[in-house]
Scaffold this active site. Structure first.
Site, PDB file in Angstrom:
ATOM      1  N   HIS A  76      -5.766   3.026   1.324  1.00 16.69           N
ATOM      2  CA  HIS A  76      -5.484   4.329   1.797  1.00 16.69           C
ATOM      3  C   HIS A  76      -5.381   4.769   3.199  1.00 16.69           C
ATOM      4  CE1 HIS A  76      -2.592   3.677  -1.853  1.00 16.69           C
ATOM      5  NE2 HIS A  76      -3.845   4.254  -2.638  1.00 16.69           N
TER       6      HIS A  76
ATOM      7  N   ASP B  52       0.971  -1.325   0.036  1.00 20.34           N
ATOM      8  CA  ASP B  52       0.089   0.125   0.136  1.00 20.34           C
ATOM      9  C   ASP B  52       1.160   1.206   0.421  1.00 20.34           C
ATOM     10  OD1 ASP B  52      -1.467   2.397   1.266  1.00 20.34           O
ATOM     11  OD2 ASP B  52      -3.696   1.238   1.485  1.00 20.34           O
ATOM     12  N   HIS B  53       1.334   1.816  -0.815  1.00 25.57           N
ATOM     13  CA  HIS B  53       2.317   2.801  -1.244  1.00 25.57           C
ATOM     14  C   HIS B  53       2.082   4.399  -0.437  1.00 25.57           C
ATOM     15  CE1 HIS B  53      -0.581   5.380  -3.649  1.00 25.57           C
ATOM     16  NE2 HIS B  53       0.490   5.881  -3.896  1.00 25.57           N
TER      17      HIS B  53
END
Ligand code: BG6
Length: 502
Positions: free
Chosen positions: A250, A187-188
């Protein structure tokens, strides 16, 4: 006092590793993955002993690949004096190989290619920069040709499913071939410097912990506003929308980091256990009360940054009910957070690109300055954590206005700008995450049970949202007017992020 960027610390050293990017000539690889490797190369974290393989159905020549990649590495090249030479040197570490994960063609060649170059002891990292529909077949192919060795690691990223059932199917496919300890789900947002700083803020400072609860905090807002629209991703986005594309992953992760208990140690499974506890403590949203807790919107035409912007449906070329904006009110049912609303929202084509977390503390219980306070002197303390851009922290305090006239109070700010303080480029999230895989550190990656818990919470909300028509908001605004309803019964309201002209 200003600090300058230090040279790479010893703790950043990483043993030489090999990365195989499946889908290595695609958009994600060109835009994010290879530029991230190159930045790490410029910093000395990636050395000439690393190897990168771009595997794809059709690769073309290396020169063609370099020509496609170069525009995405321009900033990095320009960031140092010998950037051109460094880029040329870096590209010597990259090879291309053809691989069709659908038919399995090229699997044996990939195995031979890897066997020829590396020793068993080196980590070999397989990054799936392809559609999740191909994750299962890819894993099986790697297994069949003997590439799933004890040093092999797997990197995947969203969308990890469309709902809980499809997420489970993907997780099962991955876990049938790789151990959980070898799976890195990106999950950047977790790789963003400021998101990691949130953990430093909470767990490396003593002053906040005693206040970080329902006795002191009134409510928390998280806004992730984007000014971009569809960006050519219509076929994906129109099936996902904001709830699935941003909130399920996010924003849920941000909620976890804000709300989690301190783990005993900053260690992967301990951090992930605490995040999981938050997800499991979320109060399920009752579909009958959905209108009090969820607002969805879709952008109509408008102006973003002074430029005319088309509506979502015009961009898409057909009518759609998908949400390009979603705002949700959540409660976490545990001792720390009972009764504290978390308001979270995200949207495309909003007035500006800015993400921030606003922690609003309770007002003072008794006012000894009641006669002197101006209305703004009555504002609560707030901690604003700016995730992007202009990363930093602001603490809103109440001070006395200088000069005569009695105790006149007004709000003022303690402002920590990371840019001014650290004077260094903040690495892109992918740089950190890709290096963490080689290092074998899963702290900033999602475990399968976290992904499932987030879907379990979101599934009924998404199902109920599908029955609602999204409210149209003008492109270039902060979303539909109805989102203020979420604050019903309180005198708070959404706070729009403000950014200085860049
Ligand atoms: C991605 C979403 O995960 O995150 C995109 O799929 C979104 O729709 C992007 O634009 C936002 O990331 P960032 O790092 O630009 O905030």
């Amino acid at each position: 006092m200003k600090q300058t960027a230090s040279a790479l610390p010893d703790s950043a050293a990483i043993a030489p590793s090999d990365y195989v990017i499946i889908g290595g000539t695609g958009d994600l690889a060109l835009r994010k993955i290879f530029p991230a490797f190159f930045y790490r190369y410029l910093d000395g974290q990636v050395t000439d002993a690393f190897r990168f393989v771009a595997a794809a159905r059709k690769t073309g020549t290396l020169d063609e690949f370099i020509a496609k990649l170069r525009p995405f590495c321009e900033d990095a090249i320009a960031s140092c004096q010998d950037g051109e030479a460094q880029f040329a040197q870096f590209m010597k570490l990259v090879s291309l190989t053809t691989l069709d994960v659908g038919t399995g063609k090229g699997g044996e060649d990939l195995k031979a290619f890897i066997d020829e170059r590396i020793s068993d002891a080196r980590p070999v990292i397989f990054y799936m920069a392809i559609s999740p529909a191909l994750f299962g077949a890819s894993c099986q192919l790697l297994q069949k040709v003997g590439l799933v060795t004890p040093s092999a690691r797997l990197v995947v990223e969203k969308p990890l499913g469309h709902d809980a059932a499809s997420a489970k199917a993907i997780n099962d496919e991955l876990r049938a071939v790789f151990d959980e300890d070898s799976i890195y789900r990106i999950d950047h947002y977790l790789g963003k410097e400021t998101v990691q700083n949130l953990m430093a803020l909470r767990f490396a400072n003593t002053i906040f912990e005693s206040q970080w609860n329902n006795t002191s905090i009134d409510h928390i807002q998280i806004t992730v506003a984007e000014s971009v629209g569809l960006e050519g991703r219509a076929s994906y986005y129109n099936h996902y929308g904001a709830l699935r594309d941003m909130i399920q992953n996010h924003l849920m992760q941000l909620v976890c980091l804000v709300a989690m208990e301190p783990p005993a140690q900053f260690q992967a499974n301990q951090v992930r256990d605490e995040k999981l506890r938050v997800l499991r403590a979320l109060r399920p949203v009752n579909p009958e009360q959905l209108s009090d807790n969820l607002i969805i919107g879709q952008y109509g035409e408008g102006h973003v940054n002074g430029t005319k912007a088309a509506s979502y449906e015009t961009e898409l070329g057909e009518p759609s009910k998908i949400d390009t904006f979603a705002a949700l009110k959540l409660y976490i049912e545990n001792w720390r957070w009972a009764g504290v609303p978390f308001y979270i929202r995200t949207g495309k084509r909003m007035a500006l690109r800015a993400s921030e977390i606003v922690v609003t503390f309770k007002k003072r219980s008794h006012d000894i300055f009641a006669n002197g306070a101006t209305s703004s002197g009555d504002l609560p303390n707030q901690l604003v954590i700016r995730l992007q851009p202009q990363e930093g922290l602001r603490l809103q305090l109440i001070s006395k206005q200088p000069g005569p006239g009695g105790m006149r109070l007004f709000p003022s700010e303690l402002n920590l700008s990371f840019d001014d303080t650290f004077k260094t480029r903040l690495p892109d999230a992918y740089e950190r995450l890709l290096m963490d895989v080689a290092r074998g550190n899963q702290t900033l990656f999602m475990r399968h049970d976290e992904v499932m818990a987030a879907w379990d919470f979101m599934d009924p909300i998404i199902a109920a949202a599908a029955e609602k028509a999204p409210e149209i908001y003008p492109a270039g605004s902060f979303g539909p007017a109805a989102q203020e309803q979420l604050f019903d019964g309180t005198n708070a309201g959404w706070q729009a992020p403000v950014i200085d002209k860049e």
